[in-house]
Motif scaffolding. Sequence first.
Motif: not given
Length: 489
Positions: A28, A168, A460-461, A464
């Motif tokens: 992250v 990212p 962002k988490k 995931i």
Amino acid sequence: MAEREMEKKRFFKGRRKKFRLKKEDITVVDMDSARRAVLATSVGNAMEWFDFGIYSYLAVTIGKVFFPEMKEGVQLIYAFATFAVAFLARPLGGFVFGMLGDRWGRKRVLATTLILMAVSTLSIGLIPGYESIGSTATVLLLLARLVQGFSTGGEYAGAMTFIAESTPDKKRGVMSSGLEVGTLIGYIAGAGFVTLLTLALGSDTMVRWGWRIPFLVAGPMGLIGYYLRERLEETPAFEAMEEARDRESYLSVRDILASYWRTLLIGMVMVFFYNVVNYTVLSYMPSHLSAVLGYGETRGLLLIVVVMAIMIPIVLLMGYFSDRVGSKRVVQGGLAGLVLLSIPSFLLIGSGKAWWVLLGLVLLGVFSASFQGTMPSLLPSLFYTEVRYGALAITYNISASVFGGTTPLVVSWLINWTGDRLIPAYYLVAVSVIGLMVVTKFVKDPSGKSLRGSPPAVEKKREIKEVLQNPEEALWWQEEKEQRERERE
């Protein structure tokens, strides 16, 4: 912490055996750190290319200072020959700094290259002219250019690697395009500074001493850039790899050449067309406008400054599109455009009418921007994390030295020999045809996916869960790596 390190070791060492992608494998990205990385790397890159670019914008003046006994057209050829000399040292710099970057880390090497560039550029401004010390001046100029080239050999590949590994996956294109914005700002600052000096001092004063001023600015600029880069954190991809690998696992240059020769060749072709287009538009065109078409030094530089300013938002837009439709498609579009419109663009440039000239330059600038917005993310994706800096430095600098840096020299010589002002257009068409065939057949589009050899990186988490639902897509490179390992054995 110990559990996290075990997960990383499992990820990086799980080559043959298939494994389930776990939450702990996914990075992250701290977006504040990522933005700082883009900013500091881009600012440093701007300073680096200001230092490197002012030589090309002063090529006509430098020809008069260091080669005064030759005819004007030949002076330009010799000035660009000295420009090309720097590219002889780039592969050596790429080998040295690239291998150090895969061992020491990206950050330390990037800080070192910036200082080296600043010192060598400053020294050019201190060299006496030909009239003072004769041919010794030319020798000192060549030495300074060689040091500049050595520094550049580690700079650009490292900067691309640093940003690609710090962002990212789904924003790699647009954020990496910030690197080329830095390049354009450096070129604009260099061209703008030279233009203002020429207007303020006049051509005669520029030849006597005014040409030195842009080179002398390099010293304080280098210190600012060094401060910014020293405050950066190392990239997450490199840190994760360092925790997982043994010191004995470092690959040598021979290992890289033996294991990655196919990828190196593909990368060299990509760098080939990328650099030929860049150096034609950004480095060669001011001299083409003034020395070949007779527009005058100031007018030619002003036109290029305007075009580069127009290119900045286009570069960011191309980076944004690369994250949406794929960097490969954007590159293919740029190459196809050059095949169709290079000759019409140079016909417009040669018309002598200001608006037509500007339109021709803008067309070339748009196609160049399609590469500048995509290559900083596309090229690092060709290689695995453990060899990315070194392999990319080798690829980039050998190709840039053989084809990119020699572009102004080759084009100037061909025009002088044939008398055909459309030579640059023919060159761009031929280069683009080759590039289009190679990119279409051999390049995989990594847009929105993890870098080869690295775990997925998300902003962002909540992303995931989406990654875990399709682990094969996330680790798209795994089978390719397993095949490579089998070939090595």
